[in-house]
Design a protein around this motif. Structure first.
Motif, short mmCIF file in Angstrom:
data_model
loop_
_atom_site.label_atom_id
_atom_site.label_comp_id
_atom_site.label_asym_id
_atom_site.label_seq_id
_atom_site.Cartn_x
_atom_site.Cartn_y
_atom_site.Cartn_z
N VAL A 139 0.86 -1.19 0.00
CA VAL A 139 0.00 0.00 0.00
C VAL A 139 0.89 1.24 0.00
CG1 VAL A 139 -1.84 1.26 1.18
CG2 VAL A 139 -1.79 -1.25 1.24
N VAL A 140 0.67 2.11 -0.97
CA VAL A 140 1.52 3.29 -1.16
C VAL A 140 0.65 4.54 -1.17
CG1 VAL A 140 3.18 4.41 -2.69
CG2 VAL A 140 3.13 1.92 -2.53
N ARG A 141 1.11 5.58 -0.47
CA ARG A 141 0.41 6.87 -0.52
C ARG A 141 0.82 7.58 -1.80
NH1 ARG A 141 1.11 8.70 4.65
NH2 ARG A 141 3.14 9.59 4.11
N ALA A 142 -0.16 7.94 -2.62
CA ALA A 142 0.12 8.48 -3.94
C ALA A 142 0.86 9.82 -3.90
CB ALA A 142 -1.18 8.63 -4.74
N SER A 143 0.59 10.64 -2.89
CA SER A 143 1.13 12.00 -2.86
C SER A 143 2.65 12.03 -2.71
CB SER A 143 0.48 12.79 -1.73
OG SER A 143 0.72 12.15 -0.47
N ASP A 144 3.20 11.14 -1.87
CA ASP A 144 4.65 11.17 -1.64
C ASP A 144 5.33 9.82 -1.83
OD1 ASP A 144 4.44 11.18 2.04
OD2 ASP A 144 3.60 9.84 0.50
N HIS A 145 4.59 8.84 -2.35
CA HIS A 145 5.12 7.49 -2.65
C HIS A 145 5.59 6.77 -1.38
CE1 HIS A 145 6.21 9.04 -6.99
NE2 HIS A 145 4.92 9.20 -6.67
N ALA A 146 5.04 7.11 -0.26
CA ALA A 146 5.44 6.48 1.00
C ALA A 146 4.73 5.15 1.18
CB ALA A 146 5.12 7.39 2.18
N VAL A 147 5.49 4.13 1.65
CA VAL A 147 4.91 2.83 1.98
C VAL A 147 4.24 2.95 3.35
CG1 VAL A 147 5.43 0.42 2.48
CG2 VAL A 147 6.60 1.58 0.60
N VAL A 148 2.95 2.67 3.45
CA VAL A 148 2.21 2.93 4.68
C VAL A 148 1.81 1.66 5.43
CG1 VAL A 148 1.34 5.12 3.79
CG2 VAL A 148 -0.01 3.03 3.45
N ALA A 149 2.13 0.49 4.88
CA ALA A 149 1.81 -0.77 5.57
C ALA A 149 2.82 -1.82 5.14
CB ALA A 149 0.39 -1.23 5.25
N LEU A 150 3.05 -2.79 6.00
CA LEU A 150 3.97 -3.86 5.67
C LEU A 150 3.45 -4.63 4.46
CD1 LEU A 150 6.54 -5.42 6.65
CD2 LEU A 150 4.97 -7.00 7.78
N PRO A 151 4.26 -4.81 3.42
CA PRO A 151 3.81 -5.55 2.23
C PRO A 151 3.36 -6.96 2.60
CG PRO A 151 5.86 -4.39 1.78
CD PRO A 151 5.63 -4.29 3.26
N ILE A 152 2.45 -7.49 1.80
CA ILE A 152 1.99 -8.87 1.98
C ILE A 152 2.26 -9.64 0.69
CG2 ILE A 152 0.22 -8.30 3.68
CD1 ILE A 152 -1.87 -8.44 1.44
N ASP A 153 2.57 -10.93 0.81
CA ASP A 153 2.82 -11.80 -0.33
C ASP A 153 1.63 -12.73 -0.51
OD1 ASP A 153 6.45 -12.32 -0.04
OD2 ASP A 153 5.22 -10.54 -0.38
N LEU A 154 1.08 -12.77 -1.73
CA LEU A 154 -0.04 -13.64 -2.06
C LEU A 154 0.43 -14.74 -3.00
CD1 LEU A 154 -2.73 -10.90 -2.88
CD2 LEU A 154 -2.16 -11.88 -0.64
N THR A 155 -0.03 -15.95 -2.79
CA THR A 155 0.33 -17.05 -3.68
C THR A 155 -0.71 -18.15 -3.62
OG1 THR A 155 2.01 -18.74 -4.18
CG2 THR A 155 1.76 -18.12 -1.87
N ASN A 156 -0.90 -18.84 -4.75
CA ASN A 156 -1.80 -19.99 -4.77
C ASN A 156 -1.16 -21.23 -4.17
OD1 ASN A 156 -3.74 -18.49 -6.16
ND2 ASN A 156 -2.91 -19.06 -8.15
N SER A 157 0.19 -21.30 -4.22
CA SER A 157 0.92 -22.49 -3.75
C SER A 157 2.00 -22.07 -2.77
CB SER A 157 1.52 -23.23 -4.95
OG SER A 157 0.53 -23.60 -5.88
N PRO A 158 1.67 -21.93 -1.48
CA PRO A 158 2.67 -21.49 -0.51
C PRO A 158 3.89 -22.42 -0.49
CG PRO A 158 0.47 -21.41 0.44
CD PRO A 158 0.34 -22.12 -0.87
#
Length: 569
Positions: free
Chosen positions: A59-78
């Protein structure tokens, strides 16, 4: 110990990028394109298998390109959580100066209840529209909000965007690792090209080219380079391996389907037609029509019609093996005009989007039975061809200066036209049966978790075979994916007007069977695959049919297992 640190250093330089710009279902559209190419030969120490992939969402804030939450990884096959990785770091953070930090174990990811469409291709052929639809959906936005702790309405309010980065899970130097495209490029730089040397088809071609921008966004440019050759580390870091989802704002859109005159499938024989009119065309004043397709000229001679009428002129040709958008230019020679001097064609690839590998512990507790779709259907067509014939009108001409009353006969006739009528009709049937490897199946009753076979039998009848193709493609959709996100392009078995279509051999089948596995979680009741039979082309358009068949699900594969203590001797 030295090997352990060597692996850590290698893993610390993994790099991955992908750019997709899109808006969620709340209002918007996708800005994404893909490329790639074939895979080289792997080894036991350096290899990757199709489907071992995921997508990192930030999740990125559009105004200053700041990352506002810890990224999450999605996958069909963990993958195994004990693999090597570089933590949850986004491309924006790496672009801002964050370095690679290798980590062994503790890898976390999320398996979405609705499977992710295939993103990393092994041959450069992905369905961009399906990818856009998934990542621009309300479902995905809600999932991200739930797992990042953001308020859903805040997330989609327009202030934030989602940065997407494809992830590959692969074996390098005998160790399983997870990297985005950016991480792979950074890793390769630390190894002085060592990763590229062993894994170039994945890490420098198919992974970074699996997503890139159509228009610049979040400080990253649109990609204008090659879509089929390996990229440099610098290009990957600056421009590749990323996608963006926008909320409540409209990025540039691809033309709607209505902007195309024809949509064809790759490697398919088709008919392209135009209408010629104006004046009169006959053997004394013939008209010809020239079609230019991808630099090759196709000429239709002897296009005839009476004054005030018109005539179809068509060519029969085979589409390229690669999806693309092309323009066919049409020119008339000898008078008259055509209804379209420029024909816009969209050539799409329906292959390479089968469902993911089914697992025995798969679940979908929120599943609801969808309605069976009904796409465009036309099972008969007719057209006509003007055939000129000469009408004789003999007139005697006397010679006034000839005392012997000699003269001559002169034909003052004219061209008349007969109208020859032609037609074509398509009939077909679809049969679904349990695969013979389903040990407890009985007729059309079976347990979920086992496979089914499909056979589509077609017949085309016509009185002008030169102008009609076979029904060349059959695409089957399944209820477990709501008849939309995944499908199987059936294989053509034989040729001609009585062509048969069956499932391709399933790479997840132990016995290499032509099968589709019903998910183990599918509820008891009717299981109804839906098939759209298409690409029977005529001068009057494409013939197509909607087909369905069903089996009855009663129980699941686990019912056939029984575990008990071994009896003593």
């Amino acid at each position: 110990m030295k090997r352990f640190y060597s692996i850590l250093i290698i893993l610390c330089i993994l790099l991955g990028e992908i750019h997709l710009t899109a808006n969620a279902d709340t209002g918007g559209s996708g800005n994404i394109d893909t490329g790639g190419g074939g895979m080289g030969q792997g080894t036991s120490q350096n290899k990757w298998s199709t489907g071992n992939e995921g997508v990192r969402v930030t999740v990125v804030r559009a105004s200053d390109h700041a990352v506002v939450a810890l990224p999450i990884d999605l996958t069909n096959s963990p993958p195994n959580a004990n693999l090597y990785h570089f933590g949850k770091v986004s491309k924006l953070q790496y672009s801002g100066g964050t370095g690679l930090t290798p980590i062994k174990g503790g890898y976390t990811c999320i398996k979405p209840p609705q499977p992710i469409p295939r993103v990393i291709s092994s041959n450069g052929r992905n369905n961009v529209e399906v990818i856009k639809k998934y990542f621009c959906s309300e479902f995905l936005a809600q999932l991200v909000a739930n797992h990042t702790g953001m308020n859903y309405d805040t997330l989609i309010g327009g202030e934030y965007r989602l940065l997407l980065e494809p992830i590959a899970y692969y074996t390098f130097q005998g160790v399983m690792i997870a990297t985005t495209a950016t991480e792979a490029a950074m890793y390769d730089e630390q190894l002085s090209g060592g990763l590229r040397k062993k894994m170039v088809s994945l890490t420098h071609k198919n992974l970074p080219l699996s997503m890139f921008l159509e228009t610049a966004d979040l400080g990253y440019p649109a990609w204008g380079g090659s879509r089929s050759t390996a990229a440099s580390d610098a290009d990957i870091k600056s421009s590749l391996g990323l996608g963006i989802v926008r909320f409540n704002e409209m990025p540039p859109e691809e033309p709607e389907m209505g902007a195309f005159d024809y949509e064809y499938r790759t490697d398919t024989e088709v008919i392209t037609a135009v209408t010629v009119k104006g004046g009169q065309s006959d053997p004394d004043h013939p008209i010809s029509v020239n079609f230019n397709i991808l630099g090759q000229n196709y000429t239709v001679d002897n296009v005839y019609y009476p004054e005030g009428e018109s005539q179809l002129a068509w060519i029969r040709w085979t589409t390229p093996t690669e999806p693309q958008k092309i323009t066919i230019s049409v020119q008339v020679h000898g008078g008259g005009s055509v209804n379209k001097g420029s024909i816009q064609v969209n050539i799409v690839d329906l292959d390479e989007n089968p469902p993911p590998d089914p697992n025995a512990d798969d679940r979908n507790d929120s599943f609801s039975m969808p309605a069976v779709p009904s796409k465009e259907q036309m099972t008969a067509a007719d057209w006509s061809v003007w055939r000129p014939k000469w009408h004789n009108e003999w007139v005697w001409h006397e010679d006034p200066n000839d005392e012997e009353d000699r003269g001559y006969w002169c034909d003052h006739g004219w061209w008349e036209f007969d109208l020859d009528r032609y037609s074509a009709a398509l009939t077909a049937s679809m049969t679904i049966l349990p695969d013979e490897k389903s040990p407890t199946a009985n007729g059309k009753n079976m347990k979920s978790g086992y496979g089914i076979n499909e056979k589509v039998t077609t017949h085309v009848s016509t009185n002008q075979s030169s102008a009609v193709t076979a029904a060349q493609n059959a695409v089957t959709y399944f209820p477990e994916s709501q008849y939309q996100d995944f499908w199987r392009l059936l294989e053509r078995m034989g040729g001609g007007y009585d062509m048969v279509h069956e499932f391709k051999k399933n790479r997840y089948s132990t016995y290499n069977r032509r099968t589709h596995f019903v998910p183990v979680w599918f509820p008891d009741g009717n299981y109804i695959p839906y098939t759209w039979l298409i690409d029977c082309w005529t001068p009057a358009g494409m013939l197509s049919m909607n087909l369905t068949d069903s089996i009855m699900i009663e129980g699941n594969v686990w019912d056939d297992w029984h575990i008990a203590p071994q009896k003593p001797d």
